[in-house]
Write a protein that holds these residues in place. Structure first.
Motif, PDB file in Angstrom:
ATOM      1  N   SER A  27      -2.309   0.520  -4.205  1.00  0.00           N
ATOM      2  CA  SER A  27      -0.852   1.491  -5.155  1.00  0.00           C
ATOM      3  C   SER A  27       0.468   1.497  -5.079  1.00  0.00           C
ATOM      4  CB  SER A  27      -1.396   2.760  -4.639  1.00  0.00           C
ATOM      5  OG  SER A  27      -1.355   3.441  -4.183  1.00  0.00           O
ATOM      6  N   GLY A  28       0.832   0.190  -3.812  1.00  0.00           N
ATOM      7  CA  GLY A  28       2.413   0.238  -3.916  1.00  0.00           C
ATOM      8  C   GLY A  28       3.695  -0.548  -4.527  1.00  0.00           C
ATOM      9  N   PRO A  29       4.516  -0.263  -4.506  1.00  0.00           N
ATOM     10  CA  PRO A  29       5.626  -0.943  -5.621  1.00  0.00           C
ATOM     11  C   PRO A  29       5.404  -2.433  -5.756  1.00  0.00           C
ATOM     12  CG  PRO A  29       6.166  -0.037  -3.596  1.00  0.00           C
ATOM     13  CD  PRO A  29       5.000   0.543  -4.049  1.00  0.00           C
ATOM     14  N   PHE A  30       4.847  -2.969  -4.998  1.00  0.00           N
ATOM     15  CA  PHE A  30       4.600  -4.348  -4.869  1.00  0.00           C
ATOM     16  C   PHE A  30       3.032  -4.905  -4.583  1.00  0.00           C
ATOM     17  CE2 PHE A  30       8.833  -3.680  -3.442  1.00  0.00           C
ATOM     18  CZ  PHE A  30       9.538  -4.494  -4.394  1.00  0.00           C
ATOM     19  N   ILE A  34      -4.014   3.622   1.998  1.00  0.00           N
ATOM     20  CA  ILE A  34      -4.578   4.620   1.707  1.00  0.00           C
ATOM     21  C   ILE A  34      -5.241   3.262   0.659  1.00  0.00           C
ATOM     22  CG2 ILE A  34      -5.871   6.152  -0.478  1.00  0.00           C
ATOM     23  CD1 ILE A  34      -4.429   6.950   2.099  1.00  0.00           C
ATOM     24  N   VAL A  35      -6.688   3.536   0.375  1.00  0.00           N
ATOM     25  CA  VAL A  35      -7.556   2.428  -0.677  1.00  0.00           C
ATOM     26  C   VAL A  35      -7.706   2.460  -1.802  1.00  0.00           C
ATOM     27  CG1 VAL A  35      -7.233   0.244   1.157  1.00  0.00           C
ATOM     28  CG2 VAL A  35      -9.819   1.495   1.026  1.00  0.00           C
ATOM     29  N   TYR A  60       0.976  -0.991   0.163  1.00  0.00           N
ATOM     30  CA  TYR A  60      -0.025  -0.190  -0.258  1.00  0.00           C
ATOM     31  C   TYR A  60       0.780   1.081   0.071  1.00  0.00           C
ATOM     32  CZ  TYR A  60      -4.289  -1.954   0.970  1.00  0.00           C
ATOM     33  OH  TYR A  60      -5.259  -3.208   0.502  1.00  0.00           O
ATOM     34  N   ASP A  61      -0.056   2.253   0.213  1.00  0.00           N
ATOM     35  CA  ASP A  61       0.645   3.511  -0.174  1.00  0.00           C
ATOM     36  C   ASP A  61       0.021   4.212   0.750  1.00  0.00           C
ATOM     37  OD1 ASP A  61       2.650   4.189  -2.047  1.00  0.00           O
ATOM     38  OD2 ASP A  61       1.585   3.788  -3.303  1.00  0.00           O
ATOM     39  N   SER A  62       0.924   5.454   1.839  1.00  0.00           N
ATOM     40  CA  SER A  62       0.390   6.232   2.377  1.00  0.00           C
ATOM     41  C   SER A  62       0.582   7.517   1.690  1.00  0.00           C
ATOM     42  CB  SER A  62       0.871   6.490   3.693  1.00  0.00           C
ATOM     43  OG  SER A  62       1.906   6.066   3.996  1.00  0.00           O
ATOM     44  N   LEU A  63       0.446   8.730   2.393  1.00  0.00           N
ATOM     45  CA  LEU A  63       0.891  10.137   2.025  1.00  0.00           C
ATOM     46  C   LEU A  63       2.074  10.670   2.157  1.00  0.00           C
ATOM     47  CD1 LEU A  63      -2.770  11.700   3.058  1.00  0.00           C
ATOM     48  CD2 LEU A  63      -2.044  11.291   1.009  1.00  0.00           C
ATOM     49  N   VAL A  64       2.464  10.137   3.608  1.00  0.00           N
ATOM     50  CA  VAL A  64       3.717  10.398   3.245  1.00  0.00           C
ATOM     51  C   VAL A  64       4.643   9.205   3.758  1.00  0.00           C
ATOM     52  CG1 VAL A  64       3.726  12.825   3.860  1.00  0.00           C
ATOM     53  CG2 VAL A  64       3.704  11.111   6.189  1.00  0.00           C
ATOM     54  N   SER A  78     -10.559   6.496   2.359  1.00  0.00           N
ATOM     55  CA  SER A  78      -9.732   5.617   3.661  1.00  0.00           C
ATOM     56  C   SER A  78      -9.764   6.215   4.687  1.00  0.00           C
ATOM     57  CB  SER A  78      -8.062   5.340   2.700  1.00  0.00           C
ATOM     58  OG  SER A  78      -7.924   5.518   1.386  1.00  0.00           O
ATOM     59  N   PHE A  79      -9.244   7.536   5.174  1.00  0.00           N
ATOM     60  CA  PHE A  79      -9.406   7.562   6.459  1.00  0.00           C
ATOM     61  C   PHE A  79     -10.799   7.724   6.848  1.00  0.00           C
ATOM     62  CE2 PHE A  79      -5.511   9.541   5.176  1.00  0.00           C
ATOM     63  CZ  PHE A  79      -5.035   9.632   6.227  1.00  0.00           C
ATOM     64  N   LYS A  80     -11.674   8.089   6.849  1.00  0.00           N
ATOM     65  CA  LYS A  80     -13.274   7.487   6.755  1.00  0.00           C
ATOM     66  C   LYS A  80     -13.728   6.373   7.633  1.00  0.00           C
ATOM     67  CE  LYS A  80     -16.689  11.496   5.458  1.00  0.00           C
ATOM     68  NZ  LYS A  80     -17.125  11.705   4.364  1.00  0.00           N
TER      69      LYS A  80
END
Lengths: 526, 335, 294
Positions: free
Chosen positions: A202-205, A176-177, A70-74, A124-126
């Motif tokens: 959305s992550g690299p893997f 983030i989903v 997954y990815d996150s904002l930072v 995602s945050f919600k």
């Protein structure tokens, strides 16, 4: 792209299956000669990944997977750690620390090919706040359901309920989903059942295979939006219960990184060719939680008696590269009080408190569970058993697997009398350990299954939203004293982070937060 | 002969039926809360109840057993609560590994045990005989897990000649699946590198498993050879001028076959059971390791499945040995 | 079959003397006897012989961890600074007692079942023997593992678990002997003078089949100890801090090869104990049951 759990186990899967399969050919060099030019990093770890839902799963094993998939904002990088761009390419904040604006990377897209938009971030945050599980505590009382809004398709604005000093530091752990994917598989439980085994990331893997109790393999997304990084084509999170097996695998080149090694393992590896040892301070506490709500340990006098009876020197000796904790917060963190009056071995005082308790003559049997195979925890259990004999208290030591232990935390009735916990800081702020381990809203979770004290809660909340450093220090000092007075834990040791890597692993930079949840993007294999 | 076979076959049915009941009864006694585990660490009581229903754990035991039995008929061994995979698939995947190990151990036992037993008989009451007796008792007394550890210590840790465990490197693709036995599959694929890798992984666990049957075969060969050597007809034939080598060959080979058969019958189930320890030490991905992990995770369907498969194999192995006895020795048939 | 039931007392004593003579002629059997006697002595006096008896109760000495074998610690020390020699000595009691209990319990159940089956015959026999066959279809260790896991760890549970998979062997043995004996003259005679089946079984038949049962028990002791250690090794044995060879070995496995002494000595202890009982049992069988000599 969404990756389903493989229904049929592949042939390769079962060959390598089970426990610490130390599969390899004879010579270490040969072990790296992987076929087809694939570069698969093998990480040996004790801990299984019970759930893949990014808003539910916790623990370093799950963090490993989520961090890469997954990815996150930072994101977090460097030593000392600093927030760096993730999904957000840049951000601004207002001077009062109450408003943050993030500009999403326009290239960012999910595995399903759709771009990552402000809508996905809001969703995602919600969802995280709605479920209020997993890492949601990190933003609890800071980000409300209506705090996040879209300025445009790629700009998100956070209006915080109150300022939060460590806001940027917790963001790397809120994943983030893809709204579309989750909505399509919502079911009756907000997609929990679906996300348990599937990803919308959305992550690299992405997940290639997931075999509970055995291994989790991730592979680089072919057309992922993250450019650069190392040459890894994938990584395997291999579940190896015994730490010594992890060490031998590493020594023989059958694993590239081992994350649960004991101090003896590190000593044994010191001069081994091809092995790089990392022994670094990290905010990783080890303490033994006591059941403050149910059973004999609900009696604070008994908890104090036990806290005084513990042989702290033996605890430290058995830990190796470690320091004794002084109170609930990690030594050296902002607000930590090195002169705090804590419990040290003092049998006279122990007996004094025991006499005041409901079991003045001991004669009871307490249950101590620990992670099966985690040698370090087993040793502490035996030391405690020895220590408690002085109080005429017996200890029933039960090894359990991690998912069972987590399940036992659900209610005070199922929570054992004593429960050892390693806690790795996700961010280098006192709020992390304070909130996760002592705020009563965390009850039912493994970091703090039962303990709660309204005064402590109030202090933690105050410390969280205070931006003045001097005031924060004062707040946390008070909080530490109150927690020590309640004696909910036997404060154990602050272990040094012990990692061992093969020298074939390139590009590894130690970051002192959650370093056992290895981030794979920057890594290469020689 | 047909009557003999049929009678034996009929006898198997109640045994298998009883086996399922026994195993199911034991497995349902496992402690802990498998439903809570399956439902996940953060599941609510409602979710747990839902999962319990999904797995049918809320029904009375007898109903569960009935459902289980009728499922078995259709090849449904239930679902592993922990891995959420059908148990039958896991069994299918792990069985060849266990069988390969058992057969390799059997092979070693026979290949070494028979000549060793002959030697002991030939040098009766001399030092090779005494040695064979001590070695046999020593082998039977040697805990397999301790021998396994010693082998690992010597050949994997100190000398570094053999891999510590596993069956094949996890990053490598094994030879194409034909028999499920990696060594054979490698030979079929004419992939001699893979064959050598597979053998390197196989040798230590096979040795650790083979000791007890080896010792038994050796002692049986010794005893039966001595018996033959003292029989009147052998003395007669020798007196008639038949070369002693020919006599030995004739009777000894027959003895070898019957000793081997007996030991296979005796030890097949024992070896299957013994894989638990050896597979755990060598991380051999077979039924034993699967069962150990299932017991640890309180996952009862796999425990039932493994016990059932091993029990069934054992029953059929004995059946086969019985038949072969019948073929060799007609007297057995009319018994 | 060495039934002396109908022989006069002096002849029985003579046979025993002959047996003892033959036994004493066998060097290996004597070695076995010596090992078993030593083992039993250690089992009885072990804790008081241990140089560090406090370690048996779980006391730790973390200042002296992982000391290699020396005069002070002949088998070295373990990860908590406990004296491995003391632990191995202390473990003897658990292993021998548990082994003994398994064999006794197995013999008790097996004898009762076998005697009833053999004496009653017919349907009773058929049913009891089918049940015992059932136990024979599942390898003992797996059955014991499943039962032990179901009951939870602990010495008593472990003993019950193993004994449950142990009795069918005795049942078969006793049944065969009883069937052979029940038609013999002395039984017929007893029946003729009005002795009930219970009296016939327990006063007349069972004492006469004691020898094969004892031989089997001595042979089984070794395997019982081995099974106890195996379950300990898997991790369903005794609870800490009680020292038990199998669990000592299982923990020490993680310390190889660097701290090999923590593993080697408990392993050797298991081997020696099992070997001793096997030598003794083998010798006894040779003496009392020469036909079965292999």
């Amino acid at each position: 792209m969404r990756k389903k759990f493989p229904k049929d186990i592949s042939r390769r899967a079962f060959l390598g299956a089970a426990g610490a399969s130390l599969a390899a050919v004879t010579l270490p060099e040969a072990a790296f000669a992987q076929s087809g030019g694939r570069k698969v990093l093998i990480i040996a770890s004790n801990q299984d990944i019970p759930n893949l839902d990014p808003h539910i799963a916790t623990g370093y094993s799950a963090s490993f997977l989520l961090r890469n998939v997954y990815d996150s904002l930072v994101k977090i990088a460097g030593n000392p750690p600093k927030p760096v761009p993730g999904l957000a390419a840049s951000w601004t904040s207002t001077a009062d620390g109450k408003e943050y604006t993030f500009k999403l990377d326009p290239a960012a897209k999910f595995h399903n090919g759709k771009p990552v938009t402000a809508e996905d971030v809001i969703y995602s945050f919600k969802r995280a706040i709605r479920l209020n599980k997993g890492n949601a505590w990190m933003i609890q009382g800071v980000v409300g359901p209506d705090s996040v809004s879209a300025v445009d398709a790629t700009t998100v604005k956070f209006a915080l309920l109150k300022p939060f000093a460590a806001f940027l530091q917790v963001l790397p752990w809120i994943w983030i989903v893809s709204k579309a994917d989750v909505e399509a598989n919502l079911g009756t439980d907000d997609g929990q059942n679906w996300l348990r085994t599937n990803t919308a990331a959305s992550g690299p893997f992405k997940v290639r295979r997931a075999e509970a109790g055995n291994l989790y393999e991730i592979e680089r997304v072919a057309d992922g939006w993250q450019k650069g990084g190392g040459n890894l084509s994938g990584a395997i999170w291999r579940i190896v219960r015994e730490t010594a097996s992890q060490r031998l695998m590493l020594q023989r080149g059958e694993a590239h990184i081992a994350v649960d090694l004991t101090s003896e393992d590190m000593d044994a590896l010191k001069d081994k060719p091809g092995v790089v040892s990392i022994i670094e301070p990290e905010y990783r506490t080890f303490s033994i939680k006591m059941n403050t709500r149910h059973g004999p340990m609900a009696d604070p006098e008994l908890r104090k008696a036990i806290s005084y009876a513990v042989n702290y020197k033996a605890i430290l000796d058995a830990a190796g590269y470690a320091d004794l904790m002084i109170g609930p917060l990690p030594n050296g963190i902002l607000g930590h009080n090195p002169n705090l009056a804590v419990y040290r071995t003092d049998l006279a005082k122990a007996k004094e408190h025991l006499a005041k308790s409901k079991v003045p003559n001991g004669g009871i049997k307490l249950t101590f569970v620990h992670v099966s195979g985690l040698e370090q925890q087993r040793r502490w259990a035996l030391i405690l058993l020895d220590s408690l004999k002085a109080l005429n208290i017996e200890l029933d030591i039960k090894p359990m697997i991690w998912p069972d232990m987590v399940a036992a935390c659900r209610s005070p009735e199922t929570f054992p009398d004593m429960f050892p916990v390693y806690q790795t800081a996700n961010y280098g702020d006192p709020d992390n350990i304070a909130f996760a381990a002592y705020h009563s809203s965390r009850n039912g979770n493994w970091q703090n299954a039962v303990y709660g004290n309204p005064e402590v809660d109030a202090l933690i909340e105050k410390g969280r939203s205070e931006s003045d450093e001097a005031k924060r220090i004062a707040i946390y000092r008070e909080m530490q004293e109150k927690v020590v007075a309640d004696a909910p834990d036997i404060f154990g040791v602050l272990e040094k982070r012990k990692l061992a890597l093969r020298d074939a692993v390139q590009g590894f930079a130690f970051v002192p937060v959650a370093s056992n949840a290895v981030e794979c993007l920057g890594l290469s294999l020689k | 002969m047909l009557h003999f076979i049929l009678r034996r076959l009929v006898l198997i049915v109640p045994v298998l039926f009883g086996l399922t009941a026994l195993v199911f009864a034991i497995a349902r006694l496992l402690p802990g809360d498998p439903v809570a585990l399956a439902a996940g660490p953060n599941a609510t009581p409602a979710e747990i109840a839902a999962y319990g229903k999904e797995f049918g754990l809320d029904r009375p035991l007898i109903v569960q057993y009935g459902a289980y039995l009728s499922g078995l008929m259709k090849g449904d061994f239930g679902v592993s609560i922990y891995t959420r995979r059908p148990v039958i698939e896991d069994l299918r995947a792990y069985l060849p590994a266990t069988l390969e190990l058992v057969f390799a151990a059997m092979f070693l036992a026979i290949a070494i045990g028979i000549p060793a037993g002959l030697a002991a008989a030939a040098w009766r009451d001399k030092w090779p005989d005494y040695l064979s007796r001590v070695v046999a008792l020593g082998s039977i007394s040697m805990p397999r897990f301790f021998l396994g550890l010693l082998l690992q210590l010597l050949f994997a840790m100190w000398l570094g000649w053999l891999p510590l465990g596993g069956r094949f490197p996890i990053t490598e693709d094994p030879p194409a699946l034909v028999t499920g036995f990696l060594t054979l599959d490698a030979l079929i694929a004419r992939d001699f590198t893979a064959f050598s890798i597979a053998c390197q992984h196989l040798v230590m666990p096979a040795i650790a498993m083979s000791l007890s049957p080896l010792a038994t075969i050796m002692r049986m060969m010794r005893a039966s050879t001595l018996e033959v050597m003292q029989q009147d007809y052998v003395l007669t034939e020798r007196a008639l001028g038949l070369s002693s080598r020919l006599i030995m060959l004739k009777y000894v080979s027959r003895n070898a076959i019957s000793a081997t058969l007996t030991v296979i019958g005796l030890y097949f189930g024992w070896l299957l059971g013994g894989t638990v320890l050896v597979e755990t030490i060598f991380d051999w991905p077979g039924l034993g390791l699967y069962a150990t992990k299932a017991v640890v995770t309180q996952d009862f369907m796999p425990v039932i499945g493994v016990t059932l498969v091993i029990g069934t194999l054992f029953v059929f192995a004995n059946f086969a040995v019985d038949l072969l006895y019948g073929v060799i020795n007609p007297k057995v048939r009319t018994e | 079959m060495n039934a002396q039931g109908s022989v006069p007392e002096s002849a029985r004593r003579y046979a025993l003397r002959r047996a003892l003579f033959r036994f004493s002629q066998s060097g290996l059997s004597l070695v076995g006897l010596a090992l078993v006697v030593t083992l039993l002595m250690i089992a009885v006096f072990g804790p008081s012989l241990a140089p560090y008896p406090e370690h048996l109760g779980g006391a730790v000495n973390t200042a002296a961890r992982f000391r290699p074998p020396s005069l002070a610690h002949p088998f070295g020390t373990n990860e908590l600074g406990q004296d491995v020699f003391s632990l191995v000595l202390g473990g003897t009691r658990v292993s021998v007692l548990a082994g003994l209990a398994v064999v006794m319990l197995g013999t008790l159940i097996g004898t009762v079942v076998g005697a009833i089956a053999g004496y009653a015959g017919g349907w009773t026999d058929e049913i009891l023997m089918r049940i015992s066959d059932l136990k024979l279809t599942v390898p003992g260790l797996i059955l014991a593992m499943a039962v032990a896991a179901a009951l939870g760890p602990g010495i008593l549970n472990m003993v019950i678990a193993i004994a449950l998979s142990w009795w069918p062997g005795y049942a078969r043995l006793v049944r065969g002997e009883v069937m052979a004996k029940k038609e013999e003259l002395f039984v017929t005679a007893a029946r003729a003078i009005g002795a009930g089946p219970g009296r016939i079984l327990f006063r007349h038949i069972l004492p006469n089949i004691l020898t094969p049962v004892i031989v089997k028990m001595s042979l089984d002791m070794g395997f019982a100890i081995l099974t106890v250690a195996s379950l300990g090794f898997i991790g369903i044995g005794v609870k800490p801090p009680t020292p038990e060879w199998g669990s000592l070995l299982s923990v020490a496995r993680g310390y190889m090869p660097d701290y090999w002494w923590t593993a080697i000595f408990p392993g050797l202890a298991i081997f020696t104990a099992v070997f001793g009982f096997n030598l003794l049992g083998d010798g006894l069988r040779d003496v009392f049951d020469p036909k079965a000599r292999r």
